[in-house]
Design a protein around this motif. Structure first.
Motif, mmCIF file in Angstrom:
data_model
loop_
_atom_site.group_PDB
_atom_site.id
_atom_site.type_symbol
_atom_site.label_atom_id
_atom_site.label_comp_id
_atom_site.label_asym_id
_atom_site.label_seq_id
_atom_site.Cartn_x
_atom_site.Cartn_y
_atom_site.Cartn_z
ATOM 1 N N TYR A 322 26.231 55.544 -3.759
ATOM 2 C CA TYR A 322 27.430 55.080 -4.448
ATOM 3 C C TYR A 322 28.179 56.013 -5.179
ATOM 4 C CZ TYR A 322 30.025 51.849 -7.813
ATOM 5 O OH TYR A 322 31.041 51.183 -8.428
ATOM 6 N N ARG A 325 30.379 57.332 -2.606
ATOM 7 C CA ARG A 325 31.304 56.536 -2.330
ATOM 8 C C ARG A 325 32.655 56.509 -3.086
ATOM 9 N NH1 ARG A 325 30.477 49.797 -1.394
ATOM 10 N NH2 ARG A 325 32.506 49.334 -0.612
ATOM 11 N N ARG A 331 31.111 58.877 5.319
ATOM 12 C CA ARG A 331 29.693 58.309 5.580
ATOM 13 C C ARG A 331 28.660 59.248 6.193
ATOM 14 N NH1 ARG A 331 28.246 55.233 9.970
ATOM 15 N NH2 ARG A 331 26.500 53.691 9.565
#
Length: 518
Positions: A322, A325, A331
């Motif tokens: 998280y 992100r 990714r």
């Protein structure tokens, strides 16, 4: 085999280790090696297609099945070889120099762990470490020796990983057995750990040989399964530091320094009981966990909470992902960095089997997501078991290893079956937050209860209900505790998080005490 190859291989590998444990002494390494070679060659021969083979009658399929069986048998025999080899030591191994009596001598070796315990002993502070032996004085003659020992030093000082020491003190083999109460205490810690030699230190050297105690515990075997073959007792004024960072791994050195820093941060800002509990569930350090707290978890059937395992690793992985992100990290990089961090966290918590299992499974899951492939949880569990058992085949006898894998297997297998019994149309929130946790709790308890009864002669069915209340509290505490480790040094925020974590700890203590009363 084709659907879940790693799971099947892990089963046969574990089976080979179990068989090796019960082999007579007359069966030696060369005997098993020859059998392994026969299995492997036979499997290879059966895979070779013969000209003119009649496939209409399924002969080729039968040969392939026979080849697979022989291959699995060769895996089992290879596991037997590893186990037998783990019990073969060179002539200069420390076990060949010690009898049943204490030997007063000089020893040279290197500290190979952070402090395992620091606690009062006859009015003095004693610290215990894993000590890698190098040389020893026997009858006035210096011998080169090798092997691991556990050293207890009467000192206020904290020695570091990589310190090379000259020690004057006593060395001896561990007792064959210790009294039942101490055996229980030691085994309880195995439930809440994963059999790393770095976690077994609290019952050392203080017991006398029991008399007429049918429940005595094989303490020597307990330590030798972790490759610890000697106990050393000394004082600070009998130690000379020869050098620092001697043959030390820089990654381990940094991990242990960070571990000590985080421990001190918790000690400085948290009350004694809640601070000790937080160190146990975040760093795997149970050395100062009060006995009454440990007893409450044991009697409520929730002692597994003290083990760093899947729940802890899952929360850590989610928090890291998280964070990446939010930082808009790609990714591919975020998954790779998360795996690296989880591996480092395993080192930080002394690589206990429950942590290693969870980290391996999480890493395989993340790699599968990165490659866009579906990951089979049984294969992941098999890979974790193989990783642990190849590293140390003796870990199969560790209670923590057995309970950890039994619980996860049972949850994976039985929980979906229990959930099928729930009527369709059941309220989503009741199903999600009541029936699913209840199914998981029943599944885990059903698998671990027989093992706990076998080892401790106790059963705690109240654990099924206790877990429904304690696990959500633990979930909240893990998030608060990890936030405290990251931000505890910040003024005001650190104190606020410390107070919140103390409150959550007290709630969990209240619940465990309440359920333990049943």
């Amino acid at each position: 085999m084709n659907k879940r190859p790693l799971a099947v291989i892990a089963i046969f590998f574990a089976l080979g280790i179990v068989i090796a444990k019960f082999l007579p002494d007359s069966v030696l390494f060369p005997h098993v090696f020859v059998v392994s070679l026969i299995f492997i060659l036979s499997s290879l021969l059966l895979t070779l297609r013969r000209p003119g083979l009649n496939l209409a009658y399924g002969v080729d399929g039968a040969r392939r099945k026979a080849s697979n069986i022989l291959l699995l048998l060769s895996i089992a025999s290879f596991a037997m070889l590893l186990y037998i080899n783990s019990n073969i030591f060179p002539n200069n191994h420390i076990s060949n120099f010690l009898g049943e009596e204490k030997l007063k001598t000089e020893i040279v070796g290197t500290i190979k762990s952070p402090a395992l315990t620091r606690k009062p002993y006859y009015g003095k502070i004693n610290s215990t470490y894993i000590f890698d032996l190098e040389a020893m004085l026997v009858n006035g003659e210096r011998f080169t020796v090798n092997g691991l020992s556990q050293i207890r030093i009467q000192t206020e000082k904290d020695y570091q990983y990589g310190d090379r020491l000259l020690v004057r003190g006593t060395i001896k083999r561990p007792f064959n057995s210790v009294i039942a109460s101490e055996a229980k205490q030691s085994q309880e810690k195995e439930i809440a750990s994963a059999a790393s030699p770095r976690s077994k230190s609290e019952i050392w050297n203080g017991a006398s040989q029991p008399r007429n105690d049918k429940r005595s515990f094989d303490y020597r075997g307990f330590l030798e399964r972790q490759n610890i073959f000697a106990l050393i007792n000394t004082r600070e004024n009998n130690i000379t530091v020869l050098s620092h960072d001697y043959k030390s791994n820089p990654i381990l050195r940094y991990a242990y320094l960070l571990r000590d820093k985080l421990k001190n941060q918790i000690i400085d800002k948290m009350p004694l009981d809640s601070g000790a509990f937080l160190r146990a569930i975040l760093l795997g350090d149970r050395s100062e966990l009060p006995k009454h707290v440990r007893d409450s978890f044991k009697n409520s059937g929730t002692i597994h909470v003290l083990a760093i395992s899947g729940l802890h690793i899952g929360i850590i992985a989610l928090m890291i992902l998280y964070l990446f992100r939010l930082l808009r990290v790609r990714r591919e990089f975020s998954y790779g960095l998360t795996i690296i961090f989880l591996i480092f966290f395993a080192l930080l918590t002394l690589s206990r089997p429950s942590v290693v299992r969870a980290v391996v499974m999480a890493s395989i899951f993340l790699i599968g997501m990165l490659l866009g492939k579906k990951v089979d949880v049984y294969n992941s569990l098999g890979a974790a078991a193989l990783f642990i058992l190849v590293r140390n085949p003796k870990d199969i006898s560790n209670i923590g290893f057995q309970l950890s894998f039994a619980a996860v297997l049972s949850i994976l297998f039985f929980t979906p079956k229990f959930m099928r019994l729930v009527k369709e149309g059941t309220n989503f929130y009741i199903k999600r937050f009541l029936y699913t946790p209840l199914a998981v709790s029943i599944s885990a308890w059903a698998a671990t209860a027989p093992l706990i009864w076998y080892y401790f002669k106790i059963t705690t069915p109240i654990a099924i209900i206790a877990n429904l209340f304690i696990i959500p509290g633990l979930f909240a505490l893990l998030i608060g505790g990890l936030s405290f480790l990251l931000l505890g040094w910040v003024p005001f925020i650190g104190d606020l998080l410390a107070g919140l974590n103390d409150f959550l700890c007290q709630v969990i203590f209240f619940l465990t005490t309440f359920f333990a009363s049943f």
